[in-house]
Design an enzyme around this catalytic site. Structure first.
Site, PDB file in Angstrom:
ATOM      1  N   ASP A  14       0.819  -1.220   0.000  1.00  0.00           N
ATOM      2  CA  ASP A  14       0.000   0.000   0.000  1.00  0.00           C
ATOM      3  C   ASP A  14       0.849   1.265   0.000  1.00  0.00           C
ATOM      4  O   ASP A  14       0.418   2.307   0.497  1.00  0.00           O
ATOM      5  CB  ASP A  14      -0.957   0.032   1.201  1.00  0.00           C
ATOM      6  CG  ASP A  14      -1.809  -1.214   1.324  1.00  0.00           C
ATOM      7  OD1 ASP A  14      -2.513  -1.530   0.350  1.00  0.00           O
ATOM      8  OD2 ASP A  14      -1.757  -1.869   2.375  1.00  0.00           O
ATOM      9  N   HIS A  42      -3.876  -1.610  -6.809  1.00  0.00           N
ATOM     10  CA  HIS A  42      -3.112  -0.440  -7.240  1.00  0.00           C
ATOM     11  C   HIS A  42      -4.073   0.650  -7.696  1.00  0.00           C
ATOM     12  O   HIS A  42      -4.850   0.456  -8.620  1.00  0.00           O
ATOM     13  CB  HIS A  42      -2.153  -0.811  -8.371  1.00  0.00           C
ATOM     14  CG  HIS A  42      -1.043  -1.708  -7.912  1.00  0.00           C
ATOM     15  ND1 HIS A  42      -0.098  -2.229  -8.762  1.00  0.00           N
ATOM     16  CD2 HIS A  42      -0.717  -2.163  -6.687  1.00  0.00           C
ATOM     17  CE1 HIS A  42       0.756  -2.969  -8.070  1.00  0.00           C
ATOM     18  NE2 HIS A  42       0.384  -2.944  -6.817  1.00  0.00           N
TER      19      HIS A  42
END
EC number: 6.3.4.4
Length: 429
Positions: A14, A42
């Protein structure tokens, strides 16, 4: 000659890889995923429009970029087809740009059932998987019984699938006491996937090598983060694949000598989703502030991320594990307005702890040692020139470089691809 650049996460995932891959693919002819599955998330923001990708490489939004899914990825055909449709509905010609290795192991319905049944049985001791079948699919691969994409086109698929379902159903029904997976339904799915994906199958290793020989710039896009690596992460609170730079070669077939630059993406603070140790985690108002301002919710799971101070000791380890050429520091703007900022510069390690392990148990027992730096009041949002940053922000960046012995080459100051300071372009380094 072209350059081959690796972009990967250097924390617990992340970190903002999607935006940076999208930014750098302006100079790339191809982008390849080399590990993980649709447990990755993503997020790209282009001209204010948000796109979340889970399987397809982030370069798919570029007109002249070919996207590859390498053999190291465990492929969920169902998730892939859903993602393809979402992109096609937004006028992205996915089928013209995407190629998939026939050696990708497939995530089957029994993998998902096993993943979810195991997490439920673990109760409070759960690992924190996404429940999407990633781990069980990698298990079948290592046990040499996986159904790969190539198997969908082979005459022995029916027999192989029947044997596998019988094998996994025994565990599902007898041990976990959940419903069995139906063979006929699964076999019909396989036939559907075969027809839908046939035109996308490609010898990814050969295709990438031909592009390399032609002098094209290539990019290899990692998922998750270094501290989630199956070998080098906080085991057992890890993913099931090789997340580090070494996974590029095994996951695409492009040898390590052909990799020219490795970019580690790292937040200006630290986050983690799910279970597992997190030495610099914050449980106070500052942690809540970082989560709120940083919109810290997983792109795949929607789970709230745990937040903490920057852990330079963990990142120094990631620099070594990946032979990082440079760092991209993301979400610097989230730290705007804080009176002071702390950096974890090392650990106090109990005498009884086996310090050589660097696994989950090691990170659970250490106590971070901190250094405090002054914060800054000015906004860094959208700044594209390093000299325009507050002096305190520059000092923070310089201190990170000193602690990890690696240069900060890119700084992200917002979610859009244009909100970026590029000090050294990986393709020009």
């Amino acid at each position: 000659m072209g350059k081959n650049v690796v972009v990967l996460g250097s924390q617990w995932g992340d970190e903002g890889k999607g935006k940076i891959v999208d930014l750098l693919t302006e100079k790339a002819s191809a982008v390849a995923r080399f590990q993980g599955g649709h447990n990755a998330g993503h997020t790209l923001v282009v001209d204010g429009k948000k796109t979340v990708l889970h399987l397809i490489p982030s370069g798919i939004l570029r007109d002249d970029v070919t996207c590859f899914i390498g053999n190291g990825v465990v492929l969920s055909p169902e998730a892939l087809l859903i993602e393809m449709k979402e992109l096609e509905d937004n006028n992205v010609p996915v089928r013209e740009r995407l190629k998939i290795s026939p050696n990708c192991p497939l995530i089957m319905p029994y993998h998902i059932a096993l993943d979810q049944a195991r997490e439920a049985k673990r109760g409070s001791g759960k690992i924190g998987t996404t429940g999407r079948g990633i781990g069980p699919a990698y298990e079948d691969k290592v046990a040499r019984r996986a159904i790969k994409l190539a198997d969908l086109f082979r005459p022995d698929l029916e027999e192989k699938l029947r044997n596998l379902i019988e094998y996994h159903n025994f565990q599902l029904t007898q041990y976990y006491k959940v419903d069995a997976i139906d063979f006929d339904t699964t076999f019909a799915l396989c036939q559907q996937w075969r027809d839908e994906l046939k035109e996308l199958v490609c010898d990814v290793t050969e295709a990438l090598n031909q592009l390399r020989l032609a002098g094209k710039n290539l990019m290899f896009e990692g998922a998750q983060g270094t501290l989630l690596d199956i070998d080098h992460g906080t085991y057992p609170f890890v993913t099931s694949s090789s997340v580090t730079a070494g996974g590029v070669s095994t996951g695409t077939g492009i040898g390590p000598l052909y990799l020219d630059y490795v970019l580690g993406i790292t937040k200006a603070y630290t986050t983690r989703v799910g279970s597992g140790p997190f030495p610099t985690e914050l449980f106070d108002d500052v942690g809540a502030h970082l989560a709120k301002v940083g919109h810290e919710f997983g792109a795949t799971t929607g789970r709230a991320r745990r937040c903490g101070w920057f852990d330079a000791e963990a990142l120094r380890r990631a620099v070594v594990l990946n032979s990082l050429s440079g760092i991209c520091l993301t979400k610097l703007d989230v730290l705007d307005g804080l009176d002071e900022i702390r950096i974890g510069v090392g650990y106090d390690i109990p005498e009884s702890e086996f310090a050589a392990a660097h696994d989950g148990e090691f990170y659970e027992t250490v106590t971070p040692k901190y250094e405090t730096l002054p914060g800054w009041k000015g906004s860094t949002v959208g700044i594209t020139n390093y000299d325009d940053l507050p002096e305190e922000a520059k000092a923070y960046i310089k201190r990170i470089e000193q602690l990890i012995d690696c240069p900060v080459d890119i700084i992200s100051t917002g979610p859009d691809r244009d909100e970026t300071i590029v000090l050294r372009d990986p393709y020009d380094a």
